[in-house]
Design an enzyme around this catalytic site. Structure first.
Site, PDB file in Angstrom:
ATOM      1  N   THR B 231      37.412  27.430  44.742  1.00  0.00           N
ATOM      2  CA  THR B 231      37.859  26.207  44.072  1.00  0.00           C
ATOM      3  C   THR B 231      36.669  25.315  43.772  1.00  0.00           C
ATOM      4  O   THR B 231      35.659  25.356  44.477  1.00  0.00           O
ATOM      5  CB  THR B 231      38.880  25.436  44.944  1.00  0.00           C
ATOM      6  OG1 THR B 231      38.871  24.056  44.551  1.00  0.00           O
ATOM      7  CG2 THR B 231      38.528  25.487  46.419  1.00  0.00           C
ATOM      8  N   SER B 275      37.511  18.617  52.024  1.00  0.00           N
ATOM      9  CA  SER B 275      38.617  18.581  52.990  1.00  0.00           C
ATOM     10  C   SER B 275      38.454  19.805  53.884  1.00  0.00           C
ATOM     11  O   SER B 275      37.652  20.689  53.586  1.00  0.00           O
ATOM     12  CB  SER B 275      39.976  18.660  52.281  1.00  0.00           C
ATOM     13  OG  SER B 275      40.174  19.979  51.803  1.00  0.00           O
ATOM     14  N   TYR B 277      40.513  22.158  54.140  1.00  0.00           N
ATOM     15  CA  TYR B 277      40.905  23.292  53.302  1.00  0.00           C
ATOM     16  C   TYR B 277      39.697  23.770  52.493  1.00  0.00           C
ATOM     17  O   TYR B 277      39.405  24.965  52.431  1.00  0.00           O
ATOM     18  CB  TYR B 277      42.050  22.880  52.367  1.00  0.00           C
ATOM     19  CG  TYR B 277      42.092  23.660  51.084  1.00  0.00           C
ATOM     20  CD1 TYR B 277      42.433  25.011  51.077  1.00  0.00           C
ATOM     21  CD2 TYR B 277      41.770  23.057  49.860  1.00  0.00           C
ATOM     22  CE1 TYR B 277      42.454  25.735  49.892  1.00  0.00           C
ATOM     23  CE2 TYR B 277      41.794  23.768  48.673  1.00  0.00           C
ATOM     24  CZ  TYR B 277      42.132  25.100  48.695  1.00  0.00           C
ATOM     25  OH  TYR B 277      42.139  25.816  47.527  1.00  0.00           O
ATOM     26  N   HIS B 278      38.997  22.816  51.890  1.00  0.00           N
ATOM     27  CA  HIS B 278      37.838  23.203  51.075  1.00  0.00           C
ATOM     28  C   HIS B 278      36.742  23.835  51.941  1.00  0.00           C
ATOM     29  O   HIS B 278      36.028  24.722  51.497  1.00  0.00           O
ATOM     30  CB  HIS B 278      37.300  21.999  50.297  1.00  0.00           C
ATOM     31  CG  HIS B 278      38.222  21.558  49.199  1.00  0.00           C
ATOM     32  ND1 HIS B 278      39.110  20.518  49.348  1.00  0.00           N
ATOM     33  CD2 HIS B 278      38.425  22.048  47.955  1.00  0.00           C
ATOM     34  CE1 HIS B 278      39.802  20.376  48.223  1.00  0.00           C
ATOM     35  NE2 HIS B 278      39.406  21.293  47.368  1.00  0.00           N
ATOM     36  N   LYS B 281      37.385  27.389  52.269  1.00  0.00           N
ATOM     37  CA  LYS B 281      36.999  28.121  51.060  1.00  0.00           C
ATOM     38  C   LYS B 281      35.490  28.388  51.058  1.00  0.00           C
ATOM     39  O   LYS B 281      35.034  29.445  50.631  1.00  0.00           O
ATOM     40  CB  LYS B 281      37.379  27.311  49.816  1.00  0.00           C
ATOM     41  CG  LYS B 281      38.865  27.241  49.572  1.00  0.00           C
ATOM     42  CD  LYS B 281      39.389  28.599  49.140  1.00  0.00           C
ATOM     43  CE  LYS B 281      40.633  28.494  48.292  1.00  0.00           C
ATOM     44  NZ  LYS B 281      41.170  29.804  47.920  1.00  0.00           N
ATOM     45  N   VAL B 335      48.269  17.381  37.507  1.00  0.00           N
ATOM     46  CA  VAL B 335      48.975  17.287  36.219  1.00  0.00           C
ATOM     47  C   VAL B 335      50.458  17.579  36.417  1.00  0.00           C
ATOM     48  O   VAL B 335      51.332  16.868  35.892  1.00  0.00           O
ATOM     49  CB  VAL B 335      48.377  18.278  35.184  1.00  0.00           C
ATOM     50  CG1 VAL B 335      49.138  18.187  33.864  1.00  0.00           C
ATOM     51  CG2 VAL B 335      46.898  17.997  34.965  1.00  0.00           C
TER      52      VAL B 335
END
Lengths: 424, 513
Positions: B231, B275, B277-278, B281, B335
């Site tokens: 990401t 974060s 989560y990041h 990754k 979005v």
């Protein structure tokens, strides 16, 4: 009485070296044997490389019969190098000639993947997966126990010559133990056992042979001492009625310089490359000819290659131009090429169509190369110091009628015929 | 600096790739015939040394050098995405998810043999947070039936946790995938910030799942390319404005210090995750990078922009084929959430200044990128990174665009700024390089407005509208990066079109034609 035949192969050993080391007392067992049989120089195959030569040795045939013209060939209608293996061999090896005889075949190069036979077969280099290198497969467990390896990892030599020598010895000893095991365990009529470490050693450390002060000089000699001990051991194990053949597939000598033939063809406008592509895919439509290792020249025929452009009616002229141009290569005022053969001069058989159009034979010390990504004609080899030679491989035959069955100037294609006439 | 020499948008961008890239090639080692020597090590060809392969699909070729081009090989067929391996076996990890399901249908329709695993983590996490997919999705069993009935494709599915290595091993052995797409991660920053339990579960699933997979690939499918979803959040947003290269510094990037200079070319660019989560990754990135180095595995790490949208031809082909669509604070991407808020007649909520610039890509474009990556596998041992993005947008601008499209549907909306629950740079430059996917022939096909329009068309359907309404209370964030649980206060409410554009503008280096 059941007469047996033993064939000992020593890959890449030149006549000169065998003669020299036996005279000097480094190979005393062979020294004693020499007078008891016929010891001659043997001519290798053309080109003089292991895959072609061993294929001729075991089939008694010409490359255009057995179909192996080099370690490499191009996959039809592509520019992709393929590495022909035992499946590509068009003529049966001698161990399929007489199904009533039993064979033990250990470490003959270019016999991978193995096929069923009456006996045992462990293929030599290049063997990728052990389970396809051994027949019958029930032997795999024992070989693992003996720590059998087909080949020493050639990558090692780049890291450390000492480690390479250590591995070479380990591989050799495991192979010796394997021969001893199979000698006892199997009932056989013909036993063939090939040393291949000799070829590796000579390629990487030929200078250690010639230079007595070289740090690995003694290690070089020790290897052949060990080979000699095994020759002695085997000779002792056989009776006077049995036959013994010792042979090599080609000779070896010091490299003077590498000669990049494709670079030369580029410079002389026979070859045009598109450098954005990879390997032989670089060959463009404009190209008239290219080379594969070691000195094989192929016309870029319209009928054979994806971008081929040479038409049948132009072949003769191009061959003539190529011959003239290639024979002019000089290195410090010395001619590089000794002789250029056209295919019909040296090859005969059903595979003639696939044969190289020309084969270059070099003068001493010149190592001809077919690599395509070179940008200089001459270069010193970063790793190798020894290169193959054509004229001085080894043939030694000890049998009752050896003097009658060994031709005065033998070639590798004679071995099967000699084998069939032994003890008759 | 914008590179001008982009390759043309060649339909068959991968025609000159060779067996060296092909997953059907079994690498057998290296051989130097001049030294009559063989090595089991895989090395790139060095002049006189050749790499030997055998083809799993064409064993009759024996052993050869990996130089047959995709164009020459009958196993690589022409498709609209370039040459693609005939009936290519592709395994999708996380096949039940938003992307996994969509990609599975597209690939299956292209003739690929698709297998996949999922343990319904996404469904369960969303449920745990009290929400649901507002676009209704049926059970996997029903999905597979619909795929067969409507699209005529069969998908081999196993319910399985990616961390169950025993099961995964068996499945890999059976399927022998030629590409693995790895979506089996928990994809939510706020979810990883709820509390220790959630942070640990996210990192456990994401990091250890990938690590275990790498060990299995090494033994079972070492020639298969791993396409792993990363990401943009791995990069962070460097305040210096340093461009975000595609994961690895280009050769002309220089580090200057103490009157000395070094090339950074080939090194991984800095990661600055935003974060836990990041962080998972980033950790995945390093694990894949190392595995490629140690074991000659090959991988694309896909730095995907924030995804949005609902459409591909396949998911739109029947109600039971639809992919999920989340709108809650945890799993609803920005979005997607904005549109849902608008449809509910609620103001669009922007965190903090709204000046944050992010990378985006529509679902349909993202799926095409994945197919092009599958069709152009990296070389053995190659770890490569692509920035999968088609536009950089400021959150304020996005809100304006959604409001603009909403008007076409007769909906008037407001924009409200909330206290930012996250700890992140709120005003920052952003410059992004994205040329590798264009080099593979990818060009964006879906504009932001077009996809937002499609979302409105779908979400305004009564059944879906009702499902949004049921979960509308979950729009407003309650999870803060400071660890406090509180609803963000409203900072400002304003009418769309009333604010002047200001500050930084995202710079994207990417050919559009």
């Amino acid at each position: 009485m059941n007469r047996k035949t033993v064939i000992i192969g020593i890959d890449g050993v030149p006549y000169k070296l065998m003669d020299d080391l036996s005279n000097k007392g480094i190979m005393p067992y062979f020294q004693k044997l020499k007078s008891k049989g016929i010891f001659r120089k043997m001519r290798s195959s053309i080109p003089h490389i292991s895959s072609v030569s061993w294929s001729s040795i075991i089939t008694g045939s010409n490359p255009a019969q057995h179909g192996i013209f080099g370690f490499t060939d191009l996959i039809p209608n592509t520019y992709t190098l393929s590495f022909p293996d035992f499946n590509a061999l068009k003529v049966k090896p001698f161990w399929h000639h007489n199904e009533n005889k039993k064979y033990v075949i250990i470490n003959v190069p270019s016999t991978y993947p193995v096929k069923p036979l009456n006996g045992v077969h462990i293929s030599g280099f290049i063997s990728l997966d052990m389970d396809k290198a051994v027949y019958p497969s029930s032997l795999l467990g024992k070989l693992e126990e003996l720590q059998y390896e087909v080949d020493v990892d050639a990558g090692t030599v780049r890291t450390s010559k000492s480690l390479f020598l250590k591995k070479l010895t380990q591989t050799n000893e495991a192979r010796i133990n394997t021969y001893r095991y199979l000698w006892e365990k199997e009932k056989w009529d013909v036993f063939m056992f090939v040393f291949t470490g000799s070829d590796r050693l000579e390629h990487f450390l030929w200078n250690a042979y010639e230079d007595k002060t070289h740090e690995h000089h003694q290690a070089f000699l020790n290897y052949f001492k060990r080979v000699d001990e095994i020759i002695g051991e085997i000779n002792q194990r056989i009776s006077d009625n049995d036959s013994l053949i010792i042979l090599s597939d080609h000779g070896m000598e010091q490299i003077k310089t590498n000669v990049n033939i494709n670079y030369f063809l580029e410079q002389t406008k026979f070859l045009y490359l598109d450098k954005s592509k990879k390997e032989y895919n670089q060959i463009t439509k404009k190209s008239l000819a290219f080379s594969l290792d070691p000195g094989r020249i192929y016309l870029h025929r319209e009928s054979r290659y994806p971008h081929g452009s040479v038409k049948e009616q132009d072949e003769k002229n191009i061959i003539q131009d190529l011959t003239e141009t290639l024979s002019n290569i000089e290195y410090n005022n010395e001619k590089v090429i000794k002789k250029i053969y056209q295919k019909q001069e040296i090859y005969h058989g059903t595979e003639l169509e696939r044969a190289p159009d020309l084969v270059l034979i070099e003068n001493p010390g010149f190592s001809l190369r077919g690599a395509i990504e070179k940008n200089t004609l001459f270069e010193q080899d970063p790793i190798l110091t020894g290169k193959h030679t054509l004229e001085d491989s080894v043939l030694f035959v000890k049998s009752e009628n050896a003097d009658k069955i060994v031709p005065p100037s033998p070639t590798v294609e004679d071995m099967v015929s000699i084998l069939s006439k032994l003890n008759k | 600096m914008v590179k001008k020499n982009y390759k043309a948008n060649k339909k068959f961008h991968n025609k000159d790739r060779t067996c060296w890239n092909c997953p059907a090639a079994k690498l057998k080692g290296n051989v130097d015939f001049r030294g009559c020597g063989q090595s089991r090590k895989i090395m790139s060809a060095r002049g006189d040394e050749h790499i030997m392969i055998e083809c799993k699909r064409r064993p009759e070729l024996g052993r050869y050098e990996p130089t047959i081009t995709f164009e020459q090989c009958p196993q690589w067929e022409k498709t609209k995405y370039g040459h693609l391996l005939k009936n290519m076996r592709i395994m999708i990890l996380g096949i039940d998810g938003y992307l996994g399901w969509t990609l599975a249908l597209k690939l299956a329709k292209l003739g690929c043999r698709i297998s996949g695993i999922d343990n319904y983590t996404r469904r369960n996490c969303v449920k745990e947070r009290g929400s649901h997919s507002v676009v209704p999705i049926v059970s996997m069993e029903e999905r597979l039936k619909a795929a067969r009935k409507v699209l005529g494709v069969d998908i081999e599915f196993r319910e399985m946790d990616i961390r169950d290595r025993k099961k995964l091993k068996k499945f890999l052995q059976k399927e022998q995938p030629e590409a693995i797409v790895h979506y089996a991660e928990i994809p939510s920053a706020p979810y990883s910030m709820i509390d220790a339990k959630h942070a640990i579960e996210v990192q456990n699933n994401n990091v250890l799942g990938t690590l275990g997979l790498l060990w299995l690939m090494k033994d079972i499918v070492p020639n298969t390319s791993l396409i792993k979803l990363g990401t943009f959040g791995e990069y962070g947003t460097p305040l210096t404005g340093r461009p975000l290269f595609e994961g690895i510094f280009p050769s002309d990037a220089i580090l200057k210090w103490d009157n000395r200079e070094w090339s950074l070319g080939g090194e991984l660019t800095p990661r600055d995750p935003i974060s836990f989560y990041h962080v998972s990754k980033v950790q995945g990135t390093f694990n894949v990078y190392e595995a490629a180095k140690y074991w000659w595995l090959r991988s694309y790490d896909v730095m995907q922009g924030i995804i949005y949208g609902v459409h591909t031809d396949e998911v739109a082909a029947g109600p039971n084929l639809r992919t999920r669509y989340d709108v809650d604070e945890f799993f609803g991407t920005v979005v997607n959430r904005f549109v849902a808020q608008t449809i509910m007649g609620l103001p669009i909520t922007v965190y903090g200044t709204g000046e944050q610039i992010r990378a985006f890509i529509a679902l349909e474009d993202a799926i095409e990128c994945m197919i092009r990556l599958i069709a152009s596998p990296p070389e053995p041992g190659q770890y490569d990174v692509v920035n999968q993005v088609t536009g950089l947008h400021k959150l304020n601008d996005l809100a304006e665009t959604v409001a603009k499209v909403a008007k076409k549907f007769g909906i008037n909306t407001q924009i409200q700024r909330l206290e930012n629950p996250r700890i992140e740079a709120e005003v920052h430059p952003l410059e992004v390089e994205s040329t590798k996917l264009p080099d593979l022939g990818f060009r964006p096909k879906v504009s932001l407005e077009k996809e937002i329009t499609r979302i409105f068309e779908l979400l305004t359907q009564p059944e879906i509208k009702k499902r949004i309404e049921e979960k509308a209370h979950l729009f407003i964030p309650k999870t803060t990066w400071s660890g406090e649980r509180k609803e963000s206060e409203v900072l400002e409410v304003y009418e769309p079109g009333t604010k002047k554009k200001k500050g930084y503008k995202g710079i994207l280096h990417q050919p559009q034609k």
